[in-house]
Design a protein around this motif. Structure first.
Motif, PDB file in Angstrom:
ATOM      1  N   VAL A 228       0.840  -1.191   0.000  1.00 24.87           N
ATOM      2  CA  VAL A 228       0.000   0.000   0.000  1.00 24.87           C
ATOM      3  C   VAL A 228       0.874   1.239   0.000  1.00 24.87           C
ATOM      4  CG1 VAL A 228      -1.787   1.286   1.223  1.00 24.87           C
ATOM      5  CG2 VAL A 228      -1.850  -1.210   1.213  1.00 24.87           C
ATOM      6  N   PHE A 229       0.659   2.112  -0.990  1.00 28.90           N
ATOM      7  CA  PHE A 229       1.341   3.399  -1.061  1.00 28.90           C
ATOM      8  C   PHE A 229       0.293   4.486  -0.854  1.00 28.90           C
ATOM      9  CE2 PHE A 229       4.008   0.540  -3.519  1.00 28.90           C
ATOM     10  CZ  PHE A 229       5.295   0.886  -3.100  1.00 28.90           C
ATOM     11  N   GLU A 230       0.424   5.232   0.231  1.00 28.59           N
ATOM     12  CA  GLU A 230      -0.517   6.309   0.535  1.00 28.59           C
ATOM     13  C   GLU A 230       0.171   7.663   0.387  1.00 28.59           C
ATOM     14  OE1 GLU A 230      -3.275   5.411   3.972  1.00 28.59           O
ATOM     15  OE2 GLU A 230      -1.698   3.939   4.360  1.00 28.59           O
ATOM     16  N   GLY A 231      -0.642   8.693   0.128  1.00 29.31           N
ATOM     17  CA  GLY A 231      -0.073  10.008  -0.107  1.00 29.31           C
ATOM     18  C   GLY A 231       0.737  10.061  -1.380  1.00 29.31           C
ATOM     19  N   VAL A 232       0.365   9.207  -2.323  1.00 29.59           N
ATOM     20  CA  VAL A 232       1.111   9.064  -3.578  1.00 29.59           C
ATOM     21  C   VAL A 232       0.155   9.293  -4.746  1.00 29.59           C
ATOM     22  CG1 VAL A 232       2.299   7.419  -5.073  1.00 29.59           C
ATOM     23  CG2 VAL A 232       2.836   7.485  -2.635  1.00 29.59           C
ATOM     24  N   SER A 233       0.476  10.219  -5.614  1.00 27.63           N
ATOM     25  CA  SER A 233      -0.376  10.537  -6.757  1.00 27.63           C
ATOM     26  C   SER A 233       0.194   9.946  -8.033  1.00 27.63           C
ATOM     27  CB  SER A 233      -0.506  12.058  -6.927  1.00 27.63           C
ATOM     28  OG  SER A 233      -1.096  12.638  -5.780  1.00 27.63           O
ATOM     29  N   ALA A 234      -0.687   9.407  -8.861  1.00 29.31           N
ATOM     30  CA  ALA A 234      -0.270   8.905 -10.164  1.00 29.31           C
ATOM     31  C   ALA A 234      -0.082  10.087 -11.108  1.00 29.31           C
ATOM     32  CB  ALA A 234      -1.300   7.931 -10.711  1.00 29.31           C
ATOM     33  N   ARG A 235       1.102  10.169 -11.688  1.00 32.39           N
ATOM     34  CA  ARG A 235       1.423  11.293 -12.586  1.00 32.39           C
ATOM     35  C   ARG A 235       1.260  10.907 -14.046  1.00 32.39           C
ATOM     36  NH1 ARG A 235       7.280  13.421 -11.724  1.00 32.39           N
ATOM     37  NH2 ARG A 235       7.765  11.660 -13.090  1.00 32.39           N
ATOM     38  N   ALA A 236       1.426   9.619 -14.359  1.00 31.27           N
ATOM     39  CA  ALA A 236       1.309   9.166 -15.739  1.00 31.27           C
ATOM     40  C   ALA A 236       1.116   7.655 -15.756  1.00 31.27           C
ATOM     41  CB  ALA A 236       2.543   9.552 -16.548  1.00 31.27           C
ATOM     42  N   ALA A 237       0.542   7.185 -16.848  1.00 34.61           N
ATOM     43  CA  ALA A 237       0.366   5.753 -17.064  1.00 34.61           C
ATOM     44  C   ALA A 237       0.862   5.408 -18.455  1.00 34.61           C
ATOM     45  CB  ALA A 237      -1.100   5.351 -16.913  1.00 34.61           C
ATOM     46  N   ALA A 238       1.478   4.231 -18.592  1.00 35.98           N
ATOM     47  CA  ALA A 238       2.015   3.831 -19.897  1.00 35.98           C
ATOM     48  C   ALA A 238       2.050   2.308 -19.979  1.00 35.98           C
ATOM     49  CB  ALA A 238       3.407   4.412 -20.111  1.00 35.98           C
ATOM     50  N   ARG A 239       2.053   1.808 -21.198  1.00 34.00           N
ATOM     51  CA  ARG A 239       2.218   0.376 -21.409  1.00 34.00           C
ATOM     52  C   ARG A 239       3.662  -0.029 -21.145  1.00 34.00           C
ATOM     53  NH1 ARG A 239      -1.547  -2.472 -24.701  1.00 34.00           N
ATOM     54  NH2 ARG A 239      -3.271  -1.180 -25.474  1.00 34.00           N
ATOM     55  N   THR A 240       3.844  -1.241 -20.684  1.00 37.30           N
ATOM     56  CA  THR A 240       5.189  -1.795 -20.548  1.00 37.30           C
ATOM     57  C   THR A 240       5.478  -2.690 -21.755  1.00 37.30           C
ATOM     58  OG1 THR A 240       4.352  -3.672 -19.275  1.00 37.30           O
ATOM     59  CG2 THR A 240       5.080  -1.733 -18.033  1.00 37.30           C
ATOM     60  N   ASP A 241       6.743  -3.043 -21.943  1.00 38.27           N
ATOM     61  CA  ASP A 241       7.130  -3.846 -23.108  1.00 38.27           C
ATOM     62  C   ASP A 241       6.484  -5.223 -23.116  1.00 38.27           C
ATOM     63  OD1 ASP A 241       8.706  -1.755 -23.952  1.00 38.27           O
ATOM     64  OD2 ASP A 241      10.559  -2.548 -23.059  1.00 38.27           O
ATOM     65  N   ASP A 242       6.137  -5.747 -21.933  1.00 35.84           N
ATOM     66  CA  ASP A 242       5.542  -7.083 -21.860  1.00 35.84           C
ATOM     67  C   ASP A 242       4.014  -7.043 -21.874  1.00 35.84           C
ATOM     68  OD1 ASP A 242       5.096  -6.013 -19.387  1.00 35.84           O
ATOM     69  OD2 ASP A 242       6.079  -7.611 -18.250  1.00 35.84           O
ATOM     70  N   GLY A 243       3.431  -5.878 -22.199  1.00 39.63           N
ATOM     71  CA  GLY A 243       1.988  -5.768 -22.313  1.00 39.63           C
ATOM     72  C   GLY A 243       1.280  -5.358 -21.051  1.00 39.63           C
ATOM     73  N   GLY A 244       2.039  -5.089 -20.000  1.00 40.55           N
ATOM     74  CA  GLY A 244       1.439  -4.657 -18.749  1.00 40.55           C
ATOM     75  C   GLY A 244       1.265  -3.147 -18.689  1.00 40.55           C
ATOM     76  N   VAL A 245       1.152  -2.635 -17.474  1.00 44.43           N
ATOM     77  CA  VAL A 245       0.919  -1.209 -17.254  1.00 44.43           C
ATOM     78  C   VAL A 245       1.892  -0.704 -16.199  1.00 44.43           C
ATOM     79  CG1 VAL A 245      -0.751   0.545 -16.552  1.00 44.43           C
ATOM     80  CG2 VAL A 245      -1.528  -1.468 -17.799  1.00 44.43           C
ATOM     81  N   ALA A 246       2.409   0.492 -16.406  1.00 47.18           N
ATOM     82  CA  ALA A 246       3.285   1.126 -15.426  1.00 47.18           C
ATOM     83  C   ALA A 246       2.696   2.466 -15.020  1.00 47.18           C
ATOM     84  CB  ALA A 246       4.687   1.325 -15.987  1.00 47.18           C
ATOM     85  N   LEU A 247       2.692   2.730 -13.729  1.00 46.89           N
ATOM     86  CA  LEU A 247       2.272   4.022 -13.199  1.00 46.89           C
ATOM     87  C   LEU A 247       3.495   4.783 -12.722  1.00 46.89           C
ATOM     88  CD1 LEU A 247      -0.852   3.127 -11.008  1.00 46.89           C
ATOM     89  CD2 LEU A 247      -0.850   4.184 -13.275  1.00 46.89           C
ATOM     90  N   THR A 248       3.631   6.016 -13.178  1.00 40.18           N
ATOM     91  CA  THR A 248       4.633   6.915 -12.629  1.00 40.18           C
ATOM     92  C   THR A 248       3.972   7.695 -11.511  1.00 40.18           C
ATOM     93  OG1 THR A 248       5.726   7.113 -14.778  1.00 40.18           O
ATOM     94  CG2 THR A 248       6.244   8.784 -13.115  1.00 40.18           C
ATOM     95  N   VAL A 249       4.525   7.618 -10.315  1.00 42.92           N
ATOM     96  CA  VAL A 249       3.875   8.214  -9.154  1.00 42.92           C
ATOM     97  C   VAL A 249       4.789   9.226  -8.492  1.00 42.92           C
ATOM     98  CG1 VAL A 249       2.473   6.160  -8.755  1.00 42.92           C
ATOM     99  CG2 VAL A 249       4.669   6.393  -7.591  1.00 42.92           C
ATOM    100  N   ASP A 250       4.162  10.207  -7.856  1.00 46.56           N
ATOM    101  CA  ASP A 250       4.855  11.171  -7.015  1.00 46.56           C
ATOM    102  C   ASP A 250       4.578  10.827  -5.573  1.00 46.56           C
ATOM    103  OD1 ASP A 250       5.982  12.738  -9.006  1.00 46.56           O
ATOM    104  OD2 ASP A 250       4.148  13.901  -9.263  1.00 46.56           O
ATOM    105  N   GLY A 251       5.539  11.005  -4.732  1.00 44.25           N
ATOM    106  CA  GLY A 251       5.347  10.737  -3.319  1.00 44.25           C
ATOM    107  C   GLY A 251       6.266  11.569  -2.472  1.00 44.25           C
ATOM    108  N   PRO A 252       6.248  11.346  -1.179  1.00 42.41           N
ATOM    109  CA  PRO A 252       7.090  12.122  -0.264  1.00 42.41           C
ATOM    110  C   PRO A 252       8.570  12.022  -0.581  1.00 42.41           C
ATOM    111  CG  PRO A 252       5.452  10.842   0.932  1.00 42.41           C
ATOM    112  CD  PRO A 252       5.416  10.366  -0.471  1.00 42.41           C
ATOM    113  N   ASP A 253       8.979  10.883  -1.173  1.00 46.46           N
ATOM    114  CA  ASP A 253      10.399  10.668  -1.450  1.00 46.46           C
ATOM    115  C   ASP A 253      10.752  10.862  -2.916  1.00 46.46           C
ATOM    116  OD1 ASP A 253      10.772   9.945   1.255  1.00 46.46           O
ATOM    117  OD2 ASP A 253      10.074   7.909   0.808  1.00 46.46           O
ATOM    118  N   GLY A 254       9.879  11.537  -3.651  1.00 45.11           N
ATOM    119  CA  GLY A 254      10.155  11.782  -5.059  1.00 45.11           C
ATOM    120  C   GLY A 254       9.376  10.852  -5.957  1.00 45.11           C
ATOM    121  N   GLY A 255       9.721  10.836  -7.252  1.00 39.33           N
ATOM    122  CA  GLY A 255       8.992  10.048  -8.224  1.00 39.33           C
ATOM    123  C   GLY A 255       9.492   8.614  -8.288  1.00 39.33           C
TER     124      GLY A 255
END
Length: 476
Positions: A228-255
């Motif tokens: 569980v990641f709390e206080g974390v905002s999703a900044r972007a979403a993109a496909r991964t090379d294997d067909g999955g999904v990656a979320l770029t998130v911002d949080g207290p410790d950076g992206g």
């Protein structure tokens, strides 16, 4: 050619609220037409409450087998057969579906029209080649999943509650975007069924609930392996090379980037009335696109009501059912019934369950309301001990005069026991009524009685009482 029919009541939407209105009104003698462009039963039956609770039941069974050693049993669990779990979920939906079917409602005398409805006048709607003129109308169109404005999200393969129950295979790593009730329930269900799960929440987990109760759910999710990641905002979403999904998130410790095989978007729900042409019926909406309603659930067109999610209040099936009663009393019997918002219970069906009725401590404090706190732990409940489910507690918030203002129950079967508190609050009962209630032993309802009884501990077991008893015993 267009067919024209005249009815007493026209209902748009065959979800929980619309079906309740249609069934009640038709059985009371009103002529009813019902529009539904999708499946009968709406979200609750097909993609919401029913399939999610069926999936949670399977997850609970798997968890029980894994933890059988605590009962002195040696059991093992084979890898989960996802197709069989999916068939179980579908079977539960299919078992309930006849209750909401076209055939059943036509048996009530309801004219069911399987089409999108749009207003063509103040008392007229059209759809599927049928024009319906009605004395009263009800908008019961429900809500849809909200897609947050995350760049790239619309371009990646994402799931919502409308699609996750149709997966053909076990998700290898499920990303859950949103830590409300839906996100927490489905995250835990998948984790207990053998999936890796990561949950991302921009604020706090179950942020609208009692923080102490949310902590209990948070701890349980962690024990089940949910990251569980709390206080974390999703900044972007993109496909991964294997067909999955990656979320770029911002949080207290950076992206950071979090990748998974599947993405579930559980960021809330939205109400919209696209294509209904409300203006033709003189129906106003506010600057957020919500219907403008009075306390009797009437729109600016006093012949048109709204129920359930379409009414803009709490998005619960039981609220939609309560709204249906308000509309029937107003439309059929001309009674000025009003929809009350107080005392509506809500439940998050995680393990432990989290149930709440009435305002939280934060809400009472913000309102300047004086209150005291009464509580009792599940660990001191004999039924909980017997079933090795001791996580949780009951908390009652009580006015200085002893009236029960609200209640939070977190633990096994909290969703069942909270009904006692909903009745107590609706009837403005004091703790004396609950403390004096005789409940069967051993049941978890005893946690409520013990919490209420704790109100009297400082009064009954203090020095003054001791002095009185000693004095009276001298003359016994």
């Amino acid at each position: 050619m267009t067919e024209t029919i005249d009815v007493d009541l026209c209902v748009i939407g065959a979800g929980a609220g619309g079906l309740s209105v249609a069934a009640g009104a038709s059985q009371m003698g009103a002529s009813v037409a019902l529009f539904e462009r999708g499946v009968m039963g709406g979200d609750c039956l097909n993609v919401g409450c029913v399939p999610s609770k069926a999936l949670l039941a399977a997850a609970h069974a798997a968890h029980t087998v894994r933890g059988a050693a605590r009962f002195g049993l040696d059991m093992s669990l084979s890898p989960v057969d996802w197709h069989r779990v999916r068939d179980h979920v579908r079977g539960v939906v299919a078992a309930i579906a006849p209750v909401d079917s076209v055939e059943r409602y036509e048996g009530f005398g309801v004219r069911v029209i399987r089409a999108h409805a749009r207003f063509t006048g103040p008392r007229e709607v059209e759809g599927g080649g049928v024009t319906v003129r009605a004395r009263f109308m009800v908008i019961a169109t429900g809500s849809t999943p909200f897609l947050p404005p995350v760049p790239g999200l619309a371009e990646v393969p994402y799931l919502t509650n409308e699609s996750i129950f149709e997966l053909d295979a076990t998700p290898e790593h499920l990303l859950v975007l949103g830590g409300g009730a839906i996100g927490c329930e489905l995250a835990q269900a998948h984790a207990r069924l053998g999936c890796r799960v990561t949950l991302v929440e921009a604020a706090g987990l179950l942020g609208a609930e009692d923080p102490e109760a949310a902590d209990a759910v948070r701890l349980s999710l962690a024990r089940d392996g949910v990251r569980v990641f709390e206080g974390v905002s999703a900044r972007a979403a993109a496909r991964t090379d294997d067909g999955g999904v990656a979320l770029t998130v911002d949080g207290p410790d950076g992206g950071a980037e979090i990748a998974g095989s599947h993405l579930l978007v559980a960021a809330g729900r939205r109400v919209a009335f696209d294509g209904m042409e409300l203006a033709r019926a003189g129906i106003d909406v506010d600057d957020r696109g919500r219907l403008v309603l009075d306390a009797r659930l009437r729109t600016s067109n006093r012949r048109v009501f709204a129920v359930g999610d379409a009414a803009g209040g709490p998005q619960f099936t039981h609220v939609a059912g309560a709204h249906a009663g308000v509309v029937i009393r107003n439309a059929l019997f001309r009674l000025p019934a009003k929809a009350g918002q107080g005392g509506v219970p809500r439940v998050t069906y995680t393990a432990p369950e989290l149930a709440q009725v009435g305002p939280t401590e934060a809400e009472l404090t913000a309102a300047g309301t004086r209150y005291g706190v009464l509580r009792w732990p599940y660990a001191e409940n004999d039924r909980a001990q017997a079933e090795r489910s001791v996580d949780g507690f009951a908390k009652l918030l009580v006015a200085p005069n002893g009236r029960i203002l609200s209640a939070t129950v977190v633990g096994e079967a909290a969703g069942e026991t909270i009904s006692v508190m909903a009745l107590a609050i609706a009837r403005r009962l004091k703790v004396s009524a609950l403390a004096g209630l005789v409940v069967p032993y051993p049941t978890r309802t005893e946690v409520l009685k013990r919490a209420a009884s704790s109100w009297y501990v400082p009064r009954l077991f203090g020095d003054r009482t001791r002095a009185v008893v000693r004095f009276l015993m001298r003359f016994a």
